[in-house]
Write a protein that holds these residues in place. Structure first.
Motif, PDB file in Angstrom:
ATOM      1  N   UNK A  73     -57.335  -8.225  23.778  1.00 56.15           N
ATOM      2  CA  UNK A  73     -56.213  -9.086  23.262  1.00 56.15           C
ATOM      3  C   UNK A  73     -56.029  -8.773  21.876  1.00 56.15           C
ATOM      4  N   UNK A  74     -56.852  -8.262  20.896  1.00 56.89           N
ATOM      5  CA  UNK A  74     -56.608  -7.786  19.632  1.00 56.89           C
ATOM      6  C   UNK A  74     -55.658  -6.624  19.558  1.00 56.89           C
ATOM      7  N   UNK A  75     -54.286  -6.564  19.036  1.00 59.15           N
ATOM      8  CA  UNK A  75     -53.540  -5.701  18.971  1.00 59.15           C
ATOM      9  C   UNK A  75     -53.664  -4.713  17.565  1.00 59.15           C
ATOM     10  N   UNK A 100     -60.726   0.765  12.078  1.00 59.05           N
ATOM     11  CA  UNK A 100     -59.743   0.147  13.207  1.00 59.05           C
ATOM     12  C   UNK A 100     -59.446  -1.167  12.861  1.00 59.05           C
ATOM     13  N   UNK A 101     -58.164  -1.548  12.201  1.00 53.70           N
ATOM     14  CA  UNK A 101     -57.903  -3.028  11.955  1.00 53.70           C
ATOM     15  C   UNK A 101     -56.946  -3.474  13.262  1.00 53.70           C
ATOM     16  N   UNK A 102     -57.431  -4.639  13.461  1.00 51.58           N
ATOM     17  CA  UNK A 102     -56.678  -5.274  14.614  1.00 51.58           C
ATOM     18  C   UNK A 102     -56.435  -6.703  14.287  1.00 51.58           C
ATOM     19  N   UNK A 103     -55.382  -7.283  14.826  1.00 48.25           N
ATOM     20  CA  UNK A 103     -54.780  -8.696  14.475  1.00 48.25           C
ATOM     21  C   UNK A 103     -54.936  -9.314  15.894  1.00 48.25           C
ATOM     22  N   UNK A 104     -55.620 -10.506  15.991  1.00 50.21           N
ATOM     23  CA  UNK A 104     -55.868 -11.331  17.018  1.00 50.21           C
ATOM     24  C   UNK A 104     -54.943 -12.686  16.977  1.00 50.21           C
ATOM     25  N   UNK A 105     -54.158 -12.701  17.962  1.00 48.90           N
ATOM     26  CA  UNK A 105     -53.452 -14.010  17.963  1.00 48.90           C
ATOM     27  C   UNK A 105     -54.284 -15.193  18.259  1.00 48.90           C
ATOM     28  N   UNK A 106     -54.572 -15.853  17.178  1.00 43.08           N
ATOM     29  CA  UNK A 106     -55.449 -17.205  17.217  1.00 43.08           C
ATOM     30  C   UNK A 106     -54.894 -17.984  16.103  1.00 43.08           C
ATOM     31  N   UNK A 107     -55.118 -19.189  16.444  1.00 40.40           N
ATOM     32  CA  UNK A 107     -55.171 -20.074  15.314  1.00 40.40           C
ATOM     33  C   UNK A 107     -56.059 -20.279  14.373  1.00 40.40           C
ATOM     34  N   UNK A 119     -62.411  -4.153  12.371  1.00 46.53           N
ATOM     35  CA  UNK A 119     -62.144  -5.233  11.548  1.00 46.53           C
ATOM     36  C   UNK A 119     -60.902  -5.902  12.163  1.00 46.53           C
ATOM     37  N   UNK A 120     -61.335  -7.472  12.674  1.00 41.41           N
ATOM     38  CA  UNK A 120     -60.379  -8.115  13.163  1.00 41.41           C
ATOM     39  C   UNK A 120     -59.913  -9.331  12.257  1.00 41.41           C
ATOM     40  N   UNK A 121     -58.563  -9.328  12.143  1.00 44.27           N
ATOM     41  CA  UNK A 121     -57.966 -10.519  11.562  1.00 44.27           C
ATOM     42  C   UNK A 121     -57.270 -11.474  12.484  1.00 44.27           C
ATOM     43  N   UNK A 122     -57.498 -12.730  12.221  1.00 44.71           N
ATOM     44  CA  UNK A 122     -56.494 -13.518  13.144  1.00 44.71           C
ATOM     45  C   UNK A 122     -55.321 -14.094  12.520  1.00 44.71           C
TER      46      UNK A 122
END
Length: 270
Positions: A73-75, A100-107, A119-122
């Motif tokens: 889900x993380x783009x 590999x930086x990814x962004x996760x659509x999450x509140x 590395x995932x950032x919301x």
């Protein structure tokens, strides 16, 4: 001879042993052996994790985490954000592979590092940040975990625990449950020492890119303010904000870093 009726002195059909004790003693022995194995294997993980070659770590990540729904889900991060992450990585100079930086659509307000340089950032976190310096600090913090291989230590200890649980219970779903828990947004925990060390990496990144430590005191104020919403949620997964701020302030004084106005955060539409 007169017969005098008496009760038998003993009864071979009735056990004199305690069933509870007979059950508890072997169980306690098995538990003690399992605990000893966990400690010994955990120590082995701590020794081996920093020695895993980056190429092997990336191959492990492809098998262990990349197929998880959370990673699917993380783009990929937008180019401007990915470029800032790369500048942060180069400024630190300690991460053993590309990030590999990814962004996760999450509140949920969160950020985390996973094996293989992920590395995932919301989106909740990115919306809660006010300054670019705060973002660089967050990226540097997570890259500090990558450089120290904290994520591999956590994964290795989790695998040991899952293997022991599977061995004791015979439940083959233990490993799957471990991976679910490891990737759960609220499930990542590092030790106090690991968090403090990662904070120092975040400070290193901010100082290297901007030449000062401005903006971090407001960041940690909002981390520890339960009534503020936003970053207070990050404080619940990265706890003890006052202690961490005190450690950073001590490092800033020790290094004689100036404190200047931070840059406003301007992000592309997410």
């Amino acid at each position: 001879m007169r017969l005098i009726p008496r009760l038998p002195q003993g009864n071979v059909n009735v056990s004199q042993a305690s069933l509870l004790r007979d059950f508890a003693l072997p169980l306690a022995g098995v538990a003690a052996v399992a605990a000893l194995l966990y400690v010994l294997l955990g120590l082995a993980v701590d020794v081996l994790a920093p020695r895993i070659p980056p190429d092997l770590e990336r191959r492990m990540a492809r098998h262990l985490v990349d197929g998880h729904p959370l990673l699917r889900e993380a783009r990929p991060a937008p180019p401007a954000l990915a470029e800032l992450a790369e500048r942060t990585r180069q400024a630190l100079g300690t991460v053993p592979h590309a990030v590999d930086l990814r962004v996760l659509a999450s509140g949920e307000v969160n950020a985390f590092a996973l094996p293989g340089g992920r590395v995932v950032l919301t989106t909740g976190l990115l919306q809660a940040l006010e300054y670019e310096n705060e973002l660089v600090f967050t990226l540097g913090h997570e890259m500090g975990h990558l450089a120290a291989r904290d994520h591999l230590r956590g994964l290795g200890r989790g695998l040991v625990l899952a293997a022991l649980a599977t061995l004791l219970s015979g439940d083959g779903d233990g490993l799957g449950g471990l991976l679910e828990g490891m990737l759960d947004l609220g499930g990542r925990r590092f030790s106090r020492a690991q968090e403090l060390a990662a904070d120092q990496a975040g400070l290193d990144a901010v100082a290297a890119l901007y030449g000062h430590a401005g903006g971090l005191e407001k960041f940690f104020d909002r981390l520890g303010d339960e009534g503020s919403g936003g970053l207070a949620a990050l404080g619940r997964t990265h706890p003890e904000a006052p202690r961490r701020l005190a450690a950073l302030e001590a490092a800033i004084r020790r290094r004689a870093l100036p404190v200047a106005a931070p840059l406003p955060l301007r992000l592309p539409r997410l």
